[in-house]
Design an enzyme around this catalytic site. Structure first.
Site, PDB file in Angstrom:
ATOM      1  N   GLY A   1       0.830  -1.200   0.000  1.00 32.55           N
ATOM      2  CA  GLY A   1       0.000   0.000   0.000  1.00 32.55           C
ATOM      3  C   GLY A   1       0.858   1.240   0.000  1.00 32.55           C
ATOM      4  O   GLY A   1       0.492   2.275   0.562  1.00 32.55           O
TER       5      GLY A   1
ATOM      6  N   ASP B   1      -0.960  -7.030  -5.742  1.00 31.21           N
ATOM      7  CA  ASP B   1      -2.299  -7.066  -5.154  1.00 31.21           C
ATOM      8  C   ASP B   1      -2.237  -8.048  -3.990  1.00 31.21           C
ATOM      9  O   ASP B   1      -2.143  -9.255  -4.188  1.00 31.21           O
ATOM     10  CB  ASP B   1      -3.319  -7.534  -6.199  1.00 31.21           C
ATOM     11  N   VAL B   2      -2.259  -7.522  -2.770  1.00 30.06           N
ATOM     12  CA  VAL B   2      -2.047  -8.381  -1.606  1.00 30.06           C
ATOM     13  C   VAL B   2      -3.168  -9.380  -1.390  1.00 30.06           C
ATOM     14  O   VAL B   2      -3.017 -10.323  -0.606  1.00 30.06           O
ATOM     15  CB  VAL B   2      -1.828  -7.553  -0.317  1.00 30.06           C
TER      16      VAL B   2
ATOM     17  N   ASN C   1       0.960  -2.549   5.170  1.00 24.68           N
ATOM     18  CA  ASN C   1       0.148  -1.338   5.271  1.00 24.68           C
ATOM     19  C   ASN C   1      -1.089  -1.342   4.382  1.00 24.68           C
ATOM     20  O   ASN C   1      -2.046  -0.607   4.653  1.00 24.68           O
ATOM     21  CB  ASN C   1       1.018  -0.124   4.917  1.00 24.68           C
TER      22      ASN C   1
ATOM     23  N   SER D   1      -4.768  -0.510  13.616  1.00 26.00           N
ATOM     24  CA  SER D   1      -5.495   0.748  13.784  1.00 26.00           C
ATOM     25  C   SER D   1      -5.931   0.832  15.237  1.00 26.00           C
ATOM     26  O   SER D   1      -6.082  -0.191  15.914  1.00 26.00           O
ATOM     27  CB  SER D   1      -6.739   0.764  12.871  1.00 26.00           C
TER      28      SER D   1
ATOM     29  N   TYR E   1     -14.129  -3.218   8.644  1.00 25.86           N
ATOM     30  CA  TYR E   1     -12.789  -2.681   8.875  1.00 25.86           C
ATOM     31  C   TYR E   1     -12.320  -2.952  10.303  1.00 25.86           C
ATOM     32  O   TYR E   1     -11.217  -3.466  10.523  1.00 25.86           O
ATOM     33  CB  TYR E   1     -12.784  -1.176   8.594  1.00 25.86           C
TER      34      TYR E   1
ATOM     35  N   ALA F   1     -11.558  -6.664  10.884  1.00 25.98           N
ATOM     36  CA  ALA F   1     -10.316  -7.097  10.253  1.00 25.98           C
ATOM     37  C   ALA F   1      -9.107  -6.582  11.030  1.00 25.98           C
ATOM     38  O   ALA F   1      -8.145  -7.319  11.263  1.00 25.98           O
ATOM     39  CB  ALA F   1     -10.267  -6.619   8.807  1.00 25.98           C
ATOM     40  N   LYS F   2      -9.150  -5.331  11.442  1.00 26.36           N
ATOM     41  CA  LYS F   2      -8.014  -4.763  12.171  1.00 26.36           C
ATOM     42  C   LYS F   2      -7.858  -5.421  13.544  1.00 26.36           C
ATOM     43  O   LYS F   2      -6.743  -5.599  14.033  1.00 26.36           O
ATOM     44  CB  LYS F   2      -8.176  -3.251  12.304  1.00 26.36           C
TER      45      LYS F   2
END
Length: 251
Positions: A13, A63-64, A90, A142, A157, A160-161
């Site tokens: 990223g 592309d991760v 990132n 995050s 989000y 996932a974090k």
């Protein structure tokens, strides 16, 4: 600041936002930097910035969310520079929708980018680090990986974090005797490609109320933290979930 001369760093990223800042910070500390993302033109711009500073960098289209491109990126970097010492995981993003309206497709896409991609990069770059007997993995989580947020419907989000936080702890334990440290950096709110000036303005009251410093982060305020976690001298620091958030998580 710590000297990373001779180290090879990989930043996913890295074409803009916080990824660009991480790439520049590591380059200023002496590392060669492989900047990875999907958009070649964005990568080329960051590589040009690093070279203008006298650093060494390469652009690697990646592309991760796709295992084959992660493995290919590792092989391309190792072919050029012989190793990978530092991985800054990132790449990420979020989708905004209430729980009851969030589509399964958006849930899976968000998980693929923010969670699966972190694992794929740890796995494939970790294979190289294990061969070397050395590595520094820095997962960008995050502050929202440490708790929810009632003001914004972003459960994909935050989930996932949160997963990245515990993935970091487990990987740190599993690789603790292998010469590899694994830590997570948890930024607060910073302006970025995802957090546009308009978005930051909309969130400004929330950020002021929730952050003891009463402001978002500024460009450069993550630099020392990422370089510290990447440094050889931080060899006894692993499994740490480190906020850089103006005090958000202390209250």
């Amino acid at each position: 600041m710590f000297d990373l001369t001779g180290d090879v760093a990989v930043v996913t990223g890295g074409g803009g936002g916080l990824g660009r800042q991480f790439a520049l910070a590591l380059a200023k500390a002496g590392a060669k930097v492989a900047v990875c993302a999907r958009r070649k033109e964005k990568l080329d711009a960051v590589v040009a910035e690093i070279k203008a500073l006298g650093g060494e960098a390469m652009a690697v289209v990646t592309d991760v969310t796709k295992v084959e491109t992660v493995a290919a990126a590792r092989d391309e970097i190792v072919a050029k520079w012989g190793k990978t010492d530092i991985l800054v995981n990132n790449a990420g993003g979020g989708v905004e929708a209430p729980i009851e309206e969030l589509t399964e497709e958006d849930w899976r896409a968000n998980r693929a980018l923010d969670f699966d991609g972190v694992f794929y990069c740890m796995k494939y770059f970790g294979q190289q680090m294990l061969k070397q007997g050395y590595g520094r993995v820095i997962n960008i989580a995050s502050i929202l990986g440490k708790g929810g947020l009632k003001e914004m419907p972003i459960i994909a989000y935050t989930s996932a974090k949160g997963g990245v936080v515990n993935m970091t702890r487990h990987a740190a334990a599993e690789w603790a005797t292998k010469g590899i440290t694994v830590n997570a950096l948890c930024p607060g709110f910073f302006a970025s490609e995802a957090n546009s000036p308009e978005a930051m303005n909309i969130m400004s009251d929330m950020i002021k109320v929730r952050t003891p410093m009463e402001r978002p982060g500024k460009e450069g305020e993550l630099d020392s933290t990422v370089v510290y976690l990447a440094a050889h001298e931080s060899s006894y620091v692993t499994g740490v979930i480190l906020p850089c958030d103006g005090g958000w998580t202390c209250i």
